[in-house]
Scaffold this motif. Sequence first.
Motif, mmCIF file in Angstrom:
data_model
loop_
_atom_site.group_PDB
_atom_site.id
_atom_site.type_symbol
_atom_site.label_atom_id
_atom_site.label_comp_id
_atom_site.label_asym_id
_atom_site.label_seq_id
_atom_site.Cartn_x
_atom_site.Cartn_y
_atom_site.Cartn_z
ATOM 1 N N VAL A 28 0.093 44.745 -28.862
ATOM 2 C CA VAL A 28 -0.362 45.779 -29.774
ATOM 3 C C VAL A 28 0.457 47.059 -29.680
ATOM 4 O O VAL A 28 0.586 47.780 -30.666
ATOM 5 N N SER A 29 1.038 47.355 -28.507
ATOM 6 C CA SER A 29 1.759 48.610 -28.378
ATOM 7 C C SER A 29 2.670 48.591 -27.167
ATOM 8 O O SER A 29 2.434 47.851 -26.205
ATOM 9 N N THR B 120 8.647 46.803 -32.541
ATOM 10 C CA THR B 120 7.353 46.538 -33.165
ATOM 11 C C THR B 120 6.390 46.047 -32.084
ATOM 12 O O THR B 120 6.343 46.617 -31.002
ATOM 13 N N ALA B 121 5.633 45.020 -32.388
ATOM 14 C CA ALA B 121 4.666 44.514 -31.424
ATOM 15 C C ALA B 121 5.384 43.916 -30.213
ATOM 16 O O ALA B 121 6.337 43.151 -30.369
ATOM 17 N N TYR C 35 4.161 50.043 -32.245
ATOM 18 C CA TYR C 35 2.861 49.451 -32.494
ATOM 19 C C TYR C 35 2.972 48.229 -33.391
ATOM 20 O O TYR C 35 3.850 48.146 -34.254
ATOM 21 N N ALA C 36 2.038 47.310 -33.181
ATOM 22 C CA ALA C 36 1.882 46.215 -34.131
ATOM 23 C C ALA C 36 1.382 46.788 -35.452
ATOM 24 O O ALA C 36 0.631 47.777 -35.467
ATOM 25 N N GLU D 230 -1.873 38.774 -28.036
ATOM 26 C CA GLU D 230 -0.999 39.457 -28.975
ATOM 27 C C GLU D 230 -0.645 40.840 -28.456
ATOM 28 O O GLU D 230 -1.467 41.523 -27.843
#
Length: 128
Positions: free
Chosen positions: A48-49, A108-109, A60-61, A46
């Motif tokens: 995150v940033s 976003t993520a 960021y997520a 995933e």
Amino acid sequence: QIQLVETGGGLVQPGESLRLSCAASGFSLSYFAIGWFRQAPGKEREGVSCISSSDAGTYYADSVKGRFTVSRDNAKNTVYLQINNLNSEDTAIYYCARGLLPWCATPTAPQTVDYNYWGQGTQVTVSS
């Protein structure tokens, strides 16, 4: 040869902080967005940033907003990820990756499809 090397992981207790580093070689970080990702056991990777190259925009997520801070030092060709108030859900291998573009592809993520060079990862384990 393009390389990304992550360091700074380790075993920490809940509530502690870590700063991860992503050192690049073979290219200049200043021309590319850099993303941070993590992969926990049994889960998908995933994002995150992400930090953009020029204006250093950061994204960021939702799951990490307020605790994670990404920054870059172009003179050192290094990107950092500061993680505060660690909890067990942060346990994962953390990867940095070079973006296809100078800017973060999503606000976003980050998504894995937008990155083409990856480091080997650094393990972060949060346990009491």
